[in-house]
Design a protein around this motif. Structure first.
Motif, PDB file in Angstrom:
ATOM      1  N   THR A 249     -42.154  37.131  17.211  1.00  0.00           N
ATOM      2  CA  THR A 249     -42.921  38.308  17.631  1.00  0.00           C
ATOM      3  C   THR A 249     -42.458  38.778  18.999  1.00  0.00           C
ATOM      4  O   THR A 249     -42.286  39.987  19.234  1.00  0.00           O
ATOM      5  CB  THR A 249     -44.422  37.976  17.656  1.00  0.00           C
ATOM      6  N   VAL A 253     -40.069  42.642  20.590  1.00  0.00           N
ATOM      7  CA  VAL A 253     -40.302  43.588  21.684  1.00  0.00           C
ATOM      8  C   VAL A 253     -39.448  43.285  22.908  1.00  0.00           C
ATOM      9  O   VAL A 253     -39.636  43.895  23.961  1.00  0.00           O
ATOM     10  CB  VAL A 253     -41.800  43.630  22.075  1.00  0.00           C
ATOM     11  N   TRP A 285     -47.642  35.160  25.507  1.00  0.00           N
ATOM     12  CA  TRP A 285     -46.732  35.473  24.398  1.00  0.00           C
ATOM     13  C   TRP A 285     -45.277  35.594  24.859  1.00  0.00           C
ATOM     14  O   TRP A 285     -44.361  35.539  24.026  1.00  0.00           O
ATOM     15  CB  TRP A 285     -47.178  36.737  23.657  1.00  0.00           C
ATOM     16  N   TYR A 329     -43.314  48.541  30.496  1.00  0.00           N
ATOM     17  CA  TYR A 329     -44.292  48.911  29.482  1.00  0.00           C
ATOM     18  C   TYR A 329     -45.605  48.184  29.728  1.00  0.00           C
ATOM     19  O   TYR A 329     -45.643  47.140  30.357  1.00  0.00           O
ATOM     20  CB  TYR A 329     -43.752  48.581  28.082  1.00  0.00           C
ATOM     21  N   SER A 331     -47.849  46.839  27.447  1.00  0.00           N
ATOM     22  CA  SER A 331     -48.335  45.728  26.637  1.00  0.00           C
ATOM     23  C   SER A 331     -47.447  45.478  25.431  1.00  0.00           C
ATOM     24  O   SER A 331     -46.606  46.312  25.058  1.00  0.00           O
ATOM     25  CB  SER A 331     -49.767  46.018  26.148  1.00  0.00           C
ATOM     26  N   LEU A 332     -47.674  44.331  24.808  1.00  0.00           N
ATOM     27  CA  LEU A 332     -47.027  43.990  23.547  1.00  0.00           C
ATOM     28  C   LEU A 332     -47.362  45.030  22.480  1.00  0.00           C
ATOM     29  O   LEU A 332     -46.485  45.466  21.717  1.00  0.00           O
ATOM     30  CB  LEU A 332     -47.513  42.607  23.100  1.00  0.00           C
ATOM     31  N   THR A 333     -48.618  45.460  22.439  1.00  0.00           N
ATOM     32  CA  THR A 333     -49.052  46.410  21.417  1.00  0.00           C
ATOM     33  C   THR A 333     -48.294  47.725  21.518  1.00  0.00           C
ATOM     34  O   THR A 333     -47.856  48.290  20.504  1.00  0.00           O
ATOM     35  CB  THR A 333     -50.559  46.657  21.535  1.00  0.00           C
ATOM     36  N   VAL A 334     -48.136  48.233  22.736  1.00  0.00           N
ATOM     37  CA  VAL A 334     -47.403  49.488  22.940  1.00  0.00           C
ATOM     38  C   VAL A 334     -46.003  49.391  22.360  1.00  0.00           C
ATOM     39  O   VAL A 334     -45.517  50.309  21.683  1.00  0.00           O
ATOM     40  CB  VAL A 334     -47.350  49.836  24.448  1.00  0.00           C
ATOM     41  N   LEU A 336     -44.844  47.185  20.033  1.00  0.00           N
ATOM     42  CA  LEU A 336     -44.867  47.025  18.586  1.00  0.00           C
ATOM     43  C   LEU A 336     -45.104  48.359  17.892  1.00  0.00           C
ATOM     44  O   LEU A 336     -44.468  48.670  16.875  1.00  0.00           O
ATOM     45  CB  LEU A 336     -45.938  46.019  18.184  1.00  0.00           C
ATOM     46  N   VAL A 337     -46.020  49.153  18.442  1.00  0.00           N
ATOM     47  CA  VAL A 337     -46.288  50.479  17.866  1.00  0.00           C
ATOM     48  C   VAL A 337     -45.058  51.365  17.977  1.00  0.00           C
ATOM     49  O   VAL A 337     -44.688  52.062  17.029  1.00  0.00           O
ATOM     50  CB  VAL A 337     -47.506  51.132  18.553  1.00  0.00           C
ATOM     51  N   ARG A 338     -44.414  51.330  19.120  1.00  0.00           N
ATOM     52  CA  ARG A 338     -43.208  52.139  19.314  1.00  0.00           C
ATOM     53  C   ARG A 338     -42.125  51.765  18.301  1.00  0.00           C
ATOM     54  O   ARG A 338     -41.501  52.631  17.680  1.00  0.00           O
ATOM     55  CB  ARG A 338     -42.684  51.960  20.737  1.00  0.00           C
ATOM     56  N   GLY A 356     -45.346  55.035  26.352  1.00  0.00           N
ATOM     57  CA  GLY A 356     -45.359  53.609  26.656  1.00  0.00           C
ATOM     58  C   GLY A 356     -44.430  53.250  27.793  1.00  0.00           C
ATOM     59  O   GLY A 356     -44.550  52.204  28.389  1.00  0.00           O
TER      60      GLY A 356
END
Length: 361
Positions: A249, A253, A285, A329, A331-334, A336-338, A356
């Motif tokens: 994971t 990123v 992470w 950036y 976060s991790l979420t930003v 992953l979404v990108r 992001g």
């Protein structure tokens, strides 16, 4: 990639110069930090795993397994530091890591040493010759979950590699060649073929592989004979798979994966990599400095414990037009979404908006 004032392929020479000047005093690894952090994490991870095996309470078992995964993940990621360290400044660390961590979780450092240096090459980064790069942003959306979930197979693959195929390969030369080329690297590029090791590295490879094989054979034999309880074997595999899943994971990123195979300038390599400066939950992470992956590509010899201070100095000193700010950036979420949106809008005719990036991190 995010818009920037430079033409693609051009170097932000001021950023490169300032990065070198502002971090001149940060290049020495602190032995105390390395030894305590790495082996303290490993001790916590092993103790939690043993506690989970002994526990009769389901909730406690789950909590201890998660703790073991988190702690061993941190200890395992020192394999990245090993590839960059000047080992004269930290004598004995690589050997101790391979004995205390690498052999036990079947991830000896030869799997990464040499491989990672190719990834950092200005000539090879992002090309088909890079063992650690795939243009994931240009691939189909289903490749991302497949890429991530493949990590769950890691315990079985490692036990097969070191417990069965490795020992057999020493008496079957064609199998040995195949094993060295295709199954002796921590890579993401399936087209990569590893050359045979030479010199001192070849000798270290043999010793590390032998240690991992002893552990793998012992695990398989004791599990098959009923000496190791099935619960213990299963929990060991769950922890190793959890470590692999976390790392896979994080790998998703570590870069934007937008290069289409051409050679990049150092500045554009930096732009294709990512920093996620917030310490929480980033340090969980992406531990051991890997939340500053873009900065690491800029200054690969900087020890992990110096990266937060290096980031602070560069962010405070370099002006907004500098490329340095473009790889930061939230976060991790930003990220992953990108990346997910990039796979949906594949192709240069449908660029992904650069949200992001350029955050005040």
């Amino acid at each position: 990639m995010p818009p920037h004032p430079l033409h693609p392929g051009a170097e932000d020479n001021d950023m490169l110069r300032q990065a070198a000047l502002l971090t001149r005093d940060l290049h020495g690894p602190n032995p105390l930090i390395y030894w305590i952090d790495c082996f303290g994490s490993a001790a916590i991870g092993y103790a939690a795993l043993l506690g989970a095996i002994a526990s009769g309470n389901a909730a406690l078992t789950v909590a201890l397994v998660l703790l073991s995964i988190s702690a061993l993940y941190r200890a395992v990621l020192f394999i990245h530091e090993i590839t960059h360290l000047d080992h004269r400044l930290l004598p004995g660390f690589r050997t101790a890591w391979n004995v205390g961590v690498g052999a036990t979780v079947l991830l000896p450092s030869f799997l990464y040493e040499g491989i990672h240096a190719v990834h950092h090459s200005r000539v090879h980064y992002g090309t088909e010759r890079d063992p650690e790069y795939l243009p994931l942003a240009h691939m189909r959306p289903w490749t991302l979950p497949l890429f991530t979930l493949a990590a769950v197979l890691m315990p079985a693959l490692l036990l097969l590699r070191f417990g069965i195929l490795g020992p057999l390969s020493w008496v079957i030369p064609p199998l040995r060649r195949l094993l060295v080329e295709r199954f002796s690297s921590l890579e993401v590029n399936p087209a990569y073929r590893r050359p045979a090791p030479e010199g001192a590295f070849a000798r270290r490879w043999v010793a590390q592989e032998a240690a991992a094989s002893v552990v793998a054979i012992a695990i398989l034999a004791t599990a098959a004979l009923g000496i190791m309880p099935l619960r213990a074997f299963a929990l060991y595999c769950v922890v190793v798979a959890g470590v692999a899943l976390l790392n896979q994971t994080r790998t998703l990123v570590a870069h934007l994966w937008e290069n289409d195979g051409g050679q990049l300038s150092l500045t554009d390599q930096y732009r294709d990599s990512t920093n996620v400066p917030p310490a929480f939950p980033g340090a969980l992470w992406a531990p051991v400095g890997l939340r500053f992956h873009a900065l690491h590509h800029l200054l690969p010899r900087l020890p992990y414990h110096a990266l937060p201070e290096a980031h602070r100095r560069l962010k405070a000193t370099l002006p907004a037009p500098s490329a340095y700010h473009e790889a930061n950036y939230r976060s991790l979420t930003v990220l992953l979404v990108r990346l997910g949106r990039a796979t949906v809008h594949r192709g240069k005719d449908h660029p992904v908006p650069p949200e992001g990036s350029q955050h005040p991190c």
